[in-house]
Design a protein around this motif. Sequence first.
Motif, PDB file in Angstrom:
ATOM      1  N   PRO A 578       0.801  -1.225   0.000  1.00 53.82           N
ATOM      2  CA  PRO A 578       0.000   0.000   0.000  1.00 53.82           C
ATOM      3  C   PRO A 578       0.835   1.277   0.000  1.00 53.82           C
ATOM      4  O   PRO A 578       0.360   2.301  -0.511  1.00 53.82           O
ATOM      5  N   VAL A 579       2.059   1.247   0.562  1.00 55.37           N
ATOM      6  CA  VAL A 579       2.847   2.483   0.504  1.00 55.37           C
ATOM      7  C   VAL A 579       3.263   2.770  -0.931  1.00 55.37           C
ATOM      8  O   VAL A 579       3.397   3.938  -1.327  1.00 55.37           O
ATOM      9  N   GLN A 580       3.456   1.729  -1.736  1.00 54.00           N
ATOM     10  CA  GLN A 580       3.742   1.942  -3.157  1.00 54.00           C
ATOM     11  C   GLN A 580       2.499   2.406  -3.907  1.00 54.00           C
ATOM     12  O   GLN A 580       2.575   3.289  -4.771  1.00 54.00           O
ATOM     13  N   VAL A 581       1.350   1.817  -3.576  1.00 56.79           N
ATOM     14  CA  VAL A 581       0.099   2.237  -4.211  1.00 56.79           C
ATOM     15  C   VAL A 581      -0.194   3.701  -3.883  1.00 56.79           C
ATOM     16  O   VAL A 581      -0.656   4.468  -4.743  1.00 56.79           O
ATOM     17  N   LEU A 582       0.087   4.109  -2.660  1.00 59.70           N
ATOM     18  CA  LEU A 582      -0.118   5.509  -2.279  1.00 59.70           C
ATOM     19  C   LEU A 582       0.696   6.435  -3.173  1.00 59.70           C
ATOM     20  O   LEU A 582       0.180   7.438  -3.682  1.00 59.70           O
ATOM     21  N   ALA A 583       1.960   6.120  -3.390  1.00 58.01           N
ATOM     22  CA  ALA A 583       2.784   6.957  -4.264  1.00 58.01           C
ATOM     23  C   ALA A 583       2.207   7.016  -5.667  1.00 58.01           C
ATOM     24  O   ALA A 583       2.179   8.087  -6.298  1.00 58.01           O
ATOM     25  N   TYR A 584       1.730   5.885  -6.151  1.00 59.27           N
ATOM     26  CA  TYR A 584       1.130   5.851  -7.490  1.00 59.27           C
ATOM     27  C   TYR A 584      -0.094   6.752  -7.576  1.00 59.27           C
ATOM     28  O   TYR A 584      -0.254   7.541  -8.521  1.00 59.27           O
ATOM     29  N   GLU A 585      -0.978   6.671  -6.572  1.00 63.36           N
ATOM     30  CA  GLU A 585      -2.196   7.490  -6.594  1.00 63.36           C
ATOM     31  C   GLU A 585      -1.863   8.979  -6.486  1.00 63.36           C
ATOM     32  O   GLU A 585      -2.524   9.816  -7.118  1.00 63.36           O
ATOM     33  N   VAL A 586      -0.849   9.330  -5.715  1.00 64.89           N
ATOM     34  CA  VAL A 586      -0.433  10.731  -5.632  1.00 64.89           C
ATOM     35  C   VAL A 586       0.106  11.192  -6.978  1.00 64.89           C
ATOM     36  O   VAL A 586      -0.175  12.312  -7.439  1.00 64.89           O
ATOM     37  N   ALA A 587       0.894  10.335  -7.630  1.00 61.77           N
ATOM     38  CA  ALA A 587       1.443  10.693  -8.945  1.00 61.77           C
ATOM     39  C   ALA A 587       0.329  10.950  -9.953  1.00 61.77           C
ATOM     40  O   ALA A 587       0.424  11.875 -10.783  1.00 61.77           O
ATOM     41  N   LEU A 588      -0.742  10.156  -9.906  1.00 63.55           N
ATOM     42  CA  LEU A 588      -1.876  10.404 -10.797  1.00 63.55           C
ATOM     43  C   LEU A 588      -2.463  11.784 -10.554  1.00 63.55           C
ATOM     44  O   LEU A 588      -2.793  12.517 -11.496  1.00 63.55           O
ATOM     45  N   LEU A 589      -2.615  12.155  -9.283  1.00 66.79           N
ATOM     46  CA  LEU A 589      -3.172  13.470  -8.957  1.00 66.79           C
ATOM     47  C   LEU A 589      -2.234  14.601  -9.373  1.00 66.79           C
ATOM     48  O   LEU A 589      -2.693  15.673  -9.788  1.00 66.79           O
ATOM     49  N   LYS A 590      -0.937  14.357  -9.275  1.00 65.90           N
ATOM     50  CA  LYS A 590       0.045  15.383  -9.643  1.00 65.90           C
ATOM     51  C   LYS A 590       0.271  15.451 -11.149  1.00 65.90           C
ATOM     52  O   LYS A 590       0.824  16.435 -11.655  1.00 65.90           O
ATOM     53  N   GLY A 591      -0.129  14.421 -11.870  1.00 71.77           N
ATOM     54  CA  GLY A 591       0.039  14.416 -13.318  1.00 71.77           C
ATOM     55  C   GLY A 591       1.465  14.181 -13.780  1.00 71.77           C
ATOM     56  O   GLY A 591       1.844  14.598 -14.879  1.00 71.77           O
ATOM     57  N   THR A 592       2.264  13.511 -12.971  1.00 69.52           N
ATOM     58  CA  THR A 592       3.650  13.250 -13.345  1.00 69.52           C
ATOM     59  C   THR A 592       3.740  12.019 -14.245  1.00 69.52           C
ATOM     60  O   THR A 592       2.779  11.258 -14.387  1.00 69.52           O
ATOM     61  N   ASP A 593       4.901  11.817 -14.828  1.00 68.69           N
ATOM     62  CA  ASP A 593       5.134  10.663 -15.688  1.00 68.69           C
ATOM     63  C   ASP A 593       5.454   9.469 -14.799  1.00 68.69           C
ATOM     64  O   ASP A 593       6.577   9.303 -14.334  1.00 68.69           O
ATOM     65  N   VAL A 594       4.484   8.616 -14.575  1.00 68.84           N
ATOM     66  CA  VAL A 594       4.598   7.562 -13.578  1.00 68.84           C
ATOM     67  C   VAL A 594       5.704   6.565 -13.928  1.00 68.84           C
ATOM     68  O   VAL A 594       6.550   6.233 -13.094  1.00 68.84           O
ATOM     69  N   ASP A 595       5.699   6.085 -15.157  1.00 68.18           N
ATOM     70  CA  ASP A 595       6.638   5.028 -15.535  1.00 68.18           C
ATOM     71  C   ASP A 595       8.045   5.526 -15.793  1.00 68.18           C
ATOM     72  O   ASP A 595       9.013   4.778 -15.638  1.00 68.18           O
ATOM     73  N   GLN A 596       8.173   6.787 -16.189  1.00 63.91           N
ATOM     74  CA  GLN A 596       9.483   7.319 -16.563  1.00 63.91           C
ATOM     75  C   GLN A 596       9.724   8.663 -15.877  1.00 63.91           C
ATOM     76  O   GLN A 596       9.758   9.713 -16.510  1.00 63.91           O
ATOM     77  N   PRO A 597       9.883   8.653 -14.558  1.00 66.00           N
ATOM     78  CA  PRO A 597      10.090   9.917 -13.836  1.00 66.00           C
ATOM     79  C   PRO A 597      11.382  10.597 -14.260  1.00 66.00           C
ATOM     80  O   PRO A 597      12.341   9.947 -14.680  1.00 66.00           O
ATOM     81  N   ARG A 598      11.381  11.892 -14.144  1.00 61.54           N
ATOM     82  CA  ARG A 598      12.509  12.678 -14.647  1.00 61.54           C
ATOM     83  C   ARG A 598      13.824  12.268 -13.957  1.00 61.54           C
ATOM     84  O   ARG A 598      13.848  11.936 -12.773  1.00 61.54           O
ATOM     85  N   ASN A 599      14.873  12.309 -14.723  1.00 61.68           N
ATOM     86  CA  ASN A 599      16.251  12.122 -14.241  1.00 61.68           C
ATOM     87  C   ASN A 599      16.589  10.704 -13.802  1.00 61.68           C
ATOM     88  O   ASN A 599      17.709  10.453 -13.362  1.00 61.68           O
ATOM     89  N   LEU A 600      15.644   9.775 -13.892  1.00 62.25           N
ATOM     90  CA  LEU A 600      15.886   8.413 -13.405  1.00 62.25           C
ATOM     91  C   LEU A 600      15.948   7.424 -14.560  1.00 62.25           C
ATOM     92  O   LEU A 600      15.393   7.667 -15.635  1.00 62.25           O
ATOM     93  N   ALA A 601      16.622   6.319 -14.321  1.00 59.14           N
ATOM     94  CA  ALA A 601      16.622   5.189 -15.247  1.00 59.14           C
ATOM     95  C   ALA A 601      16.543   3.914 -14.426  1.00 59.14           C
ATOM     96  O   ALA A 601      16.870   3.897 -13.244  1.00 59.14           O
ATOM     97  N   LYS A 602      16.104   2.833 -15.062  1.00 58.38           N
ATOM     98  CA  LYS A 602      15.813   1.611 -14.322  1.00 58.38           C
ATOM     99  C   LYS A 602      17.065   0.891 -13.848  1.00 58.38           C
ATOM    100  O   LYS A 602      17.206   0.563 -12.685  1.00 58.38           O
ATOM    101  N   SER A 603      17.950   0.617 -14.764  1.00 58.98           N
ATOM    102  CA  SER A 603      19.124  -0.199 -14.444  1.00 58.98           C
ATOM    103  C   SER A 603      20.349   0.705 -14.397  1.00 58.98           C
ATOM    104  O   SER A 603      20.808   1.177 -15.429  1.00 58.98           O
ATOM    105  N   VAL A 604      20.864   0.947 -13.200  1.00 54.81           N
ATOM    106  CA  VAL A 604      21.937   1.934 -13.023  1.00 54.81           C
ATOM    107  C   VAL A 604      23.279   1.243 -13.225  1.00 54.81           C
ATOM    108  O   VAL A 604      23.859   0.694 -12.297  1.00 54.81           O
ATOM    109  N   THR A 605      23.769   1.295 -14.467  1.00 60.48           N
ATOM    110  CA  THR A 605      24.976   0.565 -14.814  1.00 60.48           C
ATOM    111  C   THR A 605      26.204   1.467 -14.882  1.00 60.48           C
ATOM    112  O   THR A 605      27.236   1.065 -15.413  1.00 60.48           O
ATOM    113  N   VAL A 606      26.097   2.694 -14.362  1.00 63.91           N
ATOM    114  CA  VAL A 606      27.258   3.566 -14.214  1.00 63.91           C
ATOM    115  C   VAL A 606      27.315   4.041 -12.766  1.00 63.91           C
ATOM    116  O   VAL A 606      26.311   4.076 -12.067  1.00 63.91           O
ATOM    117  N   GLU A 607      28.518   4.400 -12.317  1.00 64.47           N
ATOM    118  CA  GLU A 607      28.665   4.899 -10.945  1.00 64.47           C
ATOM    119  C   GLU A 607      28.065   6.289 -10.825  1.00 64.47           C
ATOM    120  O   GLU A 607      28.104   7.084 -11.745  1.00 64.47           O
TER     121      GLU A 607
END
Length: 607
Positions: A578-607
Motif C-alpha cells: 500500500p505504501v507503493q500504491v499511495l505513491a502511485y495514486e499521488v502521482a496520478l493526482l500530480k500528473g507526473t510521468d509515472v513510468d518514466q520519472p525525470r532524471n531516473l533510469a531503471k538499471s543503473v549501470t554507471v557509478e
Amino acid sequence: MCGICGVVGTRPAAPVIFEALRRLEYRGYDSAGIATLVDGQIERRRAAGKLDNLERVLEAAPLAGTTGIGHTRWATHGVPNETNAHPHSAGQVTIVHNGIIENFEALRAELEAKGRVFLSDTDTETVAHLLDQYVSDGLPPREAAFATLRRLEGAYAIAMIFADHDDMLIGARHGAPLAVGFGDGEMFLGSDSLALAPLARRIAYLEDGDWCVLTRAGAQFYDERGEAVERPIQQVALIAGQVGKDGYRHYMEKELHEHPVAIGQTLQRMIDPATRRVVLPELPFDPESLPRVSITACGSAFFAGFVGRYWLEALARLPVDIDVASEMRYRNPPLTPGGVGLLISQSGETADTLGTLRSLRAAGQHIMSVLNVEHSTMGRESDVVLGMVAGPEISVASTKAFTAQLTVLAALSVAFARARGLIDAAGEQALVASLLDVPSRATEVFAQGDAIRAMAAIVAEARDVLYLGRGICYPIAQEGALKLKEITYIHAEAYAAGEMKHGPISLIDRSVPIVAICPSTILFDKTVSNLQEARARGGRILAFTDAIGAERLRGIAEVIVVMPDVDPFVAPILYAIPVQVLAYEVALLKGTDVDQPRNLAKSVTVE
C-alpha cells in the motif's frame, strides 16, 4: 542506464531496432537515435526526448538498410539534446555507447591536436573519432575496434558499424552489460535479454572485457587480450507478451497488481509444498558455523536488505552488517573470514553493487545474490543465486521486485534459523505457513483503494511528507518515502518513529502529512505514543494498520487504511504494497510521468 540494440540481418533494420528500444526505454529517455547502413553509407536519425519523438522523425524520413544500431539515452556527459544524442558518427564509423569513458578528455585533446573537430559534449563522440582515426590509418574494422578498446578507461558497452561493411556489427563490454542474440540468418546485440527476447531465443552474454564481431552467419567472441574465446549460448524463455500493459494505464499500475503473483511464484521456487520446508541451492558454506553476513544493495533493494537484516538477526541470530553499495565498495570495512556477502539487485547489473561484489570476493567472502535476472553479470559471478520470480519490471520505480526480494530474504532467514538449530521443524512449518498466506492477503490490499486515494488527496497537496515506522517497519517507511520522491517529486523523509523527538519533530505543522506504518503487532504502543506527540503539534496522521490498530488510532489518525491480519513475521512484505500504491495514486493526482520519472533510469549501470 542507456539502452543499446544492434542488428545485422536481411530485413529492414530500423523497425526492428525501434521496437527493441521500446523495450529498453526504461533504461533512459533523454534522447534516442538509430543509424543504418544504406548502400554502404551510414545514415542517422536522432531526436531529443522520448522515443515518440524519434518515431515522428522516422515517419518523416524513414531509414532503409538491414544493418544498424540504436540507442535510448540517460545523459551522463552533455545535456539531453539532439546534438548529444546517440548514435555518434565520425568519418567512416558510427557507434552507440552505454557507460562513462573516464579518460575521454585526454583522448579528445589528443584527437583535436590531429585536427579532429568535435560536435557534441559527450564522451562517446571521442570513442567514435578514435575508432575512425585507426580506420583512417589503415586498420581494418576488427583491428581498429581492438586498438580503440585498449585505449579506453571506464565502464562501457559499445556497438559499432562501419561504412562499406554491411555484414558486420562489432560489440564490446567493460563493466556495462551486453548480450548477443542468435537469429535465423541474422544476429543481434542488446543491453539485456528483454530487448532481444522477441528477436532471438538463443542468447550469449559477453563477459567483462569481451568484444565480438557479428555477421549474418554468426558471432566470434574475443577476450580483452584479443584472443578468440567461446561463450555459452542459453535458451531464453521470456516472450514479448510479458512486457505489455495488459489494459492498465501504466506499467507501474500493472506491476503493482502483480505483487501477489510475484510473491507466490517466488515462494513456489523456494518452498517444498509437501514438507513445507525452505529449499535452498547447494551452499559452499555451512549456515550453522557462518560467522557474519554483509548485505549490500542500492535503492529499494537496500531497503529490502534492511528488512532482511532484522529477519536474519532475530530468527537466525546472525551478526549482520548492511551498507548501500556505493559506500561499502569504498569503505574498506573489516570482514570476518568465511563470511557471506549478500547482494540484492533486480537487474543483476547495478554498477555499485557489482563493484561491491568483486571487492567482497577479493576479501575472501562467499557471494550470495538475490536476483530477478539470474543470468546477469552478478549471477554469473556469484557462488549462490537466490532467484526471485518477479518477471519483467518495466516501470522505473521498483514495485513487485521489492516484495519478491523480501520474500526471498524471509525464506532464507527461516532456512538459516532451522540450519542453526534455532527453530525446529514445527517452527519452520509455522513460519512457512505465514509466508504462503501472503499472496492471498496481498490481493485484499487492493480493496482498500478508496482509503488510499483519500490519503493521496492529502499527500498531493503537501510539499514535505514524513514517513514513520518502528522496528522492521522502519525500512518499509523508507521504501514509501523513496517511492513518493521518485514518481511525484514531493520531498519525503522516513524516520524511525522513536527518533522524531530527537530533531525531526520541529518540522511538524498542519502542512506536513505523517504516514505511519504501524501494524498492531510490531512495537505498536510505542508508535502510537510517537504519533500522539506529532498530532499534538498539528501533524496530520495517515496510518496503515490492521483492524486492532485501527480501533486504537481512531481520533488520532485522519485517514486509516485497514490492512489484512497477518503474522508479524510477514507484515513487511504486505505493508510494502500500500505504501507503493499511495505513491502511485499521488502521482496520478500530480500528473507526473509515472513510468518514466525525470532524471531516473531503471538499471543503473554507471557509478
